[in-house]
Scaffold this active site. Sequence first.
Site, short mmCIF file in Angstrom:
data_model
loop_
_atom_site.label_atom_id
_atom_site.label_comp_id
_atom_site.label_asym_id
_atom_site.label_seq_id
_atom_site.Cartn_x
_atom_site.Cartn_y
_atom_site.Cartn_z
N SER A 246 0.82 -1.21 0.00
CA SER A 246 0.00 0.00 0.00
C SER A 246 0.85 1.25 0.00
CB SER A 246 -0.98 0.02 1.16
OG SER A 246 -0.45 -0.54 2.30
N HIS B 50 -3.64 -3.57 -5.57
CA HIS B 50 -3.86 -3.05 -4.21
C HIS B 50 -5.31 -3.24 -3.78
CE1 HIS B 50 -3.94 0.46 -1.19
NE2 HIS B 50 -3.46 -0.61 -0.60
N GLU C 168 -6.91 -1.17 -6.76
CA GLU C 168 -6.09 -0.28 -7.58
C GLU C 168 -5.07 -1.14 -8.34
OE1 GLU C 168 -6.09 3.83 -4.96
OE2 GLU C 168 -4.62 2.30 -4.43
N ASN D 54 -4.87 6.59 -1.21
CA ASN D 54 -4.07 7.04 -0.07
C ASN D 54 -3.36 8.37 -0.33
OD1 ASN D 54 -4.72 5.11 1.82
ND2 ASN D 54 -3.14 3.69 1.12
N1 LIG Z 1 -3.78 -4.49 6.46
C1 LIG Z 1 -4.27 -3.64 5.58
O1 LIG Z 1 -5.25 -2.91 5.83
C2 LIG Z 1 -3.66 -3.54 4.21
C3 LIG Z 1 -4.42 -3.00 3.16
C4 LIG Z 1 -3.87 -2.97 1.88
C5 LIG Z 1 -2.58 -3.44 1.67
N2 LIG Z 1 -1.86 -3.95 2.72
C6 LIG Z 1 -0.52 -4.47 2.41
O2 LIG Z 1 -0.59 -5.88 2.39
C7 LIG Z 1 0.65 -6.46 2.83
C8 LIG Z 1 0.38 -7.41 3.98
O3 LIG Z 1 -0.27 -6.73 5.03
P1 LIG Z 1 -1.08 -7.51 6.17
O4 LIG Z 1 -1.81 -6.48 6.93
O5 LIG Z 1 -1.82 -8.64 5.57
O6 LIG Z 1 0.15 -8.05 7.04
P2 LIG Z 1 0.16 -9.27 8.08
O7 LIG Z 1 1.23 -8.96 9.06
O8 LIG Z 1 -1.21 -9.57 8.57
O9 LIG Z 1 0.63 -10.53 7.19
C9 LIG Z 1 1.91 -10.63 6.60
C10 LIG Z 1 2.23 -12.11 6.45
O10 LIG Z 1 3.39 -12.22 5.63
C11 LIG Z 1 4.22 -13.23 6.17
N3 LIG Z 1 5.58 -12.99 5.69
C12 LIG Z 1 6.45 -12.04 6.09
N4 LIG Z 1 7.59 -12.13 5.34
C13 LIG Z 1 7.40 -13.13 4.46
C14 LIG Z 1 8.18 -13.67 3.40
N5 LIG Z 1 9.40 -13.19 3.13
N6 LIG Z 1 7.67 -14.68 2.69
C15 LIG Z 1 6.44 -15.18 2.95
N7 LIG Z 1 5.66 -14.71 3.93
C16 LIG Z 1 6.13 -13.68 4.67
C17 LIG Z 1 4.04 -13.12 7.66
O11 LIG Z 1 4.40 -14.33 8.32
C18 LIG Z 1 2.54 -12.81 7.77
O12 LIG Z 1 1.77 -13.99 7.86
C19 LIG Z 1 1.55 -5.27 3.17
O13 LIG Z 1 2.33 -4.99 2.05
C20 LIG Z 1 0.55 -4.15 3.44
O14 LIG Z 1 1.10 -2.88 3.19
C21 LIG Z 1 -2.37 -4.01 3.97
#
Ligand SMILES: NC(=O)c1ccc[n+]([C@@H]2O[C@H](COP(=O)([O-])OP(=O)(O)OC[C@H]3O[C@@H](n4cnc5c(N)ncnc54)[C@H](O)[C@@H]3O)[C@@H](O)[C@H]2O)c1
Length: 505
Positions: free
Chosen positions: A123, A144, A156, A194
């Site tokens: 994001s 996204h 997106e 954003n």
């Molecule tokens: N949470 C939100 O509201 C949101 C919204 C849009 C985009 N995002 C984006 O989505 C992505 C994930 O966010 P999230 O909130 O789901 O995070 P999260 O912490 O809930 O999940 C991340 C997962 O990735 C795993 N992980 C970390 N490094 C890894 C690797 N090298 N290989 C494989 N797995 C790995 C972790 O073990 C974890 O299970 C980020 O890039 C974030 O910016 C988040």
Amino acid sequence: MTALDLSSPVAVVGTGTMGQGIAQVALVAGHPVRLYDAVPGQARQAADAIGARLDRLVEKERLTATDRDAARSRLRPVGELAALAGCSLVVEAVVERLDVKQELFRALEDIVSDDCLLATNTSSLSVTAIGGALRMPGRFVGLHFFNPAPLLPLVEVVSGFATDVTSATRAYETARAWGKTPVASADTPGFIVNRIARPFYAEAFAVYESQGADPATVDAVLRESGGFRMGAFELTDLIGQDVNESVTHSVWRSFFQDVRFTPSLAQRRLVESGRLGRKTGRGWYDYADGAERPEPHTAEPAEPPAYVIAEGDLGPAAELLALIREAGIEVRERDEDNGTRLVLPGGGQLVLADGQASVEFLDVVYFDLALDYRTAPRVALSHCRDTSARTVAEATGLFQALGKKVSVIGDVPGMIVARTVARIIDLAVDAVAKGVATEEDVDTAMRLGVNYPLGPFEWSRRLGRGWAGDLLEEMHEIDPSGRYAPSLALYQYACATPDKREDTA
Ligand SMILES: NC(=O)c1ccc[n+]([C@@H]2O[C@H](COP(=O)([O-])OP(=O)(O)OC[C@H]3O[C@@H](n4cnc5c(N)ncnc54)[C@H](O)[C@@H]3O)[C@@H](O)[C@H]2O)c1
């Protein structure tokens, strides 16, 4: 270019909050889905969690038991990245770190075939920077999703500098085939939503920091006058202050500390104190059991004036004249070419927020912009210490006679809704002028991504193309830091057609 065939396997790497949601979307659409996570056992747990969510969909009769069973049989957690060979699309949703994402995609390129589409759900990182690590960056794209991905329709589709058109189109069509509403975005800090949404939070915090109004009053005005689903304080408590602040910081840094994106000191203090919002039991508001939610400022009843004199064209507030008449208050219209205002019997003036401060004038009360004056349950008024008590009382009584609750705030130029909407329009116009997205996609993104009642361009057409620029120019004069400086694009946009309200309603 068409969407991915439903028989094509889709991989989701990183199976936390977003990964699970995205996997569920691809699975329910009909793809075989493989899940991989760096933490052993996490992909299996994620598969179980997705299975439980499918069960709930069956209970709610949104999915048949047969479809659920078929979806479950298509879902496969895997313990090795190598097991993703043969996938046609990999969507990455791992931790938000450039080095981690780059390393992951480098490893993936050695595993998947050359025609596999690679996507990141980042994001705030640059899609171009992540893709820069790849041998074949043309097939790399941002997808996204918004949280919760199964519920929120917007996606997106972000093209980095090296993304080729066929990959972006395939990603776009695939998102659409999954039942989502895709919008195309260039790789810019914050993408569409954003980037353009920053002032919604920043202006609310700025009003609070200037002692203009407390959080409950700002939130009530944004909701009940602006038509926003939630106020900025309650929304950031829901998102998490740390998460919201980190997006703000990332956009600000990526724009080389552009003053228009300056983060809030008040929010910084909140994060430092550990008050991160609902998840910690306290943010701007207290969520402890039994804690009382503070009430917005609401003025005591006041006598309405017997008449008002309307001078000039009230522009976006023109509807008020009909409402005032319907309330049995006489409206005397007077042609004036040096201003647009309502003159009250005591001689005081009531003026739509225009970016100036009431201290600059004799006996003025400003009223805030409303999405729809007929239906808005609340209107905010602002005045300075020199404004006479009679003018404040007459202005208050007037809006109360129209059935509105009245919130009186400090002498805040541009008030709450007006300055927020003006800045959102400015950033939207600027983004389109810089090729970030089309006007139509910007409106779709802001309505679906953050639930705005109108897209910025729709709003601007209602208000008149010149409205936002005029207000921001006034604010820029008072605060020449650059924060409110209207963009060149807004100036060009306002000049492009005659300055008339293009009421689309
Ligand atoms: N949470 C939100 O509201 C949101 C919204 C849009 C985009 N995002 C984006 O989505 C992505 C994930 O966010 P999230 O909130 O789901 O995070 P999260 O912490 O809930 O999940 C991340 C997962 O990735 C795993 N992980 C970390 N490094 C890894 C690797 N090298 N290989 C494989 N797995 C790995 C972790 O073990 C974890 O299970 C980020 O890039 C974030 O910016 C988040």
